[in-house]
Scaffold this active site. Structure first.
Site, short mmCIF file in Angstrom:
data_model
loop_
_atom_site.label_atom_id
_atom_site.label_comp_id
_atom_site.label_asym_id
_atom_site.label_seq_id
_atom_site.Cartn_x
_atom_site.Cartn_y
_atom_site.Cartn_z
N ILE A 77 0.87 -1.17 0.00
CA ILE A 77 0.00 0.00 0.00
C ILE A 77 0.91 1.23 0.00
O ILE A 77 1.92 1.26 0.71
CB ILE A 77 -0.97 0.01 1.21
CG1 ILE A 77 -1.90 1.23 1.17
CG2 ILE A 77 -0.23 -0.11 2.52
CD1 ILE A 77 -3.02 1.18 2.19
N GLU A 111 2.45 -7.29 6.72
CA GLU A 111 3.76 -7.17 7.33
C GLU A 111 4.23 -5.73 7.12
O GLU A 111 3.97 -5.14 6.09
CB GLU A 111 4.80 -8.11 6.69
CG GLU A 111 4.57 -9.57 6.95
CD GLU A 111 3.73 -10.24 5.89
OE1 GLU A 111 3.33 -11.40 6.09
OE2 GLU A 111 3.45 -9.61 4.83
N TYR A 123 -1.35 1.82 11.32
CA TYR A 123 -2.13 0.58 11.36
C TYR A 123 -2.75 0.36 12.74
O TYR A 123 -3.90 -0.08 12.85
CB TYR A 123 -1.25 -0.62 10.97
CG TYR A 123 -0.77 -0.57 9.54
CD1 TYR A 123 -1.65 -0.34 8.48
CD2 TYR A 123 0.57 -0.72 9.23
CE1 TYR A 123 -1.21 -0.29 7.17
CE2 TYR A 123 1.03 -0.67 7.92
CZ TYR A 123 0.12 -0.45 6.90
OH TYR A 123 0.58 -0.40 5.60
#
Length: 158
Positions: A77, A111, A123
């Site tokens: 991303i 990851e 995150y």
């Protein structure tokens, strides 16, 4: 429309998006994916879920994911530097969660480099938890990867 007032749309990516995705990739990572690797992920099929974010018709971010059993695994991303901290990454993850739900996904996993504290914090804010380590995961420098997971409902679109 996101909080910064930009016209943000998320759509499935396709191979025609390669040049812009590659440019964002190369500017975002010290060990970027190759054009061939990205091209291979820009095909939607039963496993792959590639998305791009556009603002005023211009690609400003992307997400590559795989649906594996009941998990949505985020492969990659990135957001264009001109659109950092404007909700692009959040929008991409939320749309991926929504599409994952349609495919029976229950959990999202990814990851992240151990040294990437800003990504880890991002995150965590979205509901991910650090659940493990992949020692020496990154080939460019042997850095460990932190495994993070979140239940699908933590990221479903609002």
């Amino acid at each position: 429309m996101n909080s910064a007032g930009q016209d943000l749309e998320i759509r499935k990516a396709d191979p025609a998006d390669l040049a812009v995705v590659l440019r964002i990739e190369n500017r975002s990572f010290t060990d970027p994916w190759s054009a061939d690797a990205l091209y291979g992920e820009l095909h939607t099929d039963h496993m792959r879920l590639p998305l791009v974010a556009t603002s005023h018709g211009v690609i400003c971010g992307y997400l590559m994911a795989w649906v594996v059993a009941d998990q949505l695994h985020i492969l990659n991303i990135a957001t264009a530097h001109t659109h950092l901290r404007r909700g692009v990454g959040t929008a991409l993850l939320r749309r991926a969660a929504g599409l994952g739900k349609l495919r029976g996904v229950e959990e999202i996993t990814l990851e992240v480099r151990d040294s990437n504290t800003s990504a880890r914090a991002f995150y965590t804010r979205l509901g991910f938890a650090e659940v493990g380590i992949r020692p020496g995961y990154y080939q460019d420098n042997g850095e460990d990867a932190i495994i993070m997971t979140a239940p699908l409902n933590a990221l479903e679109e609002e």
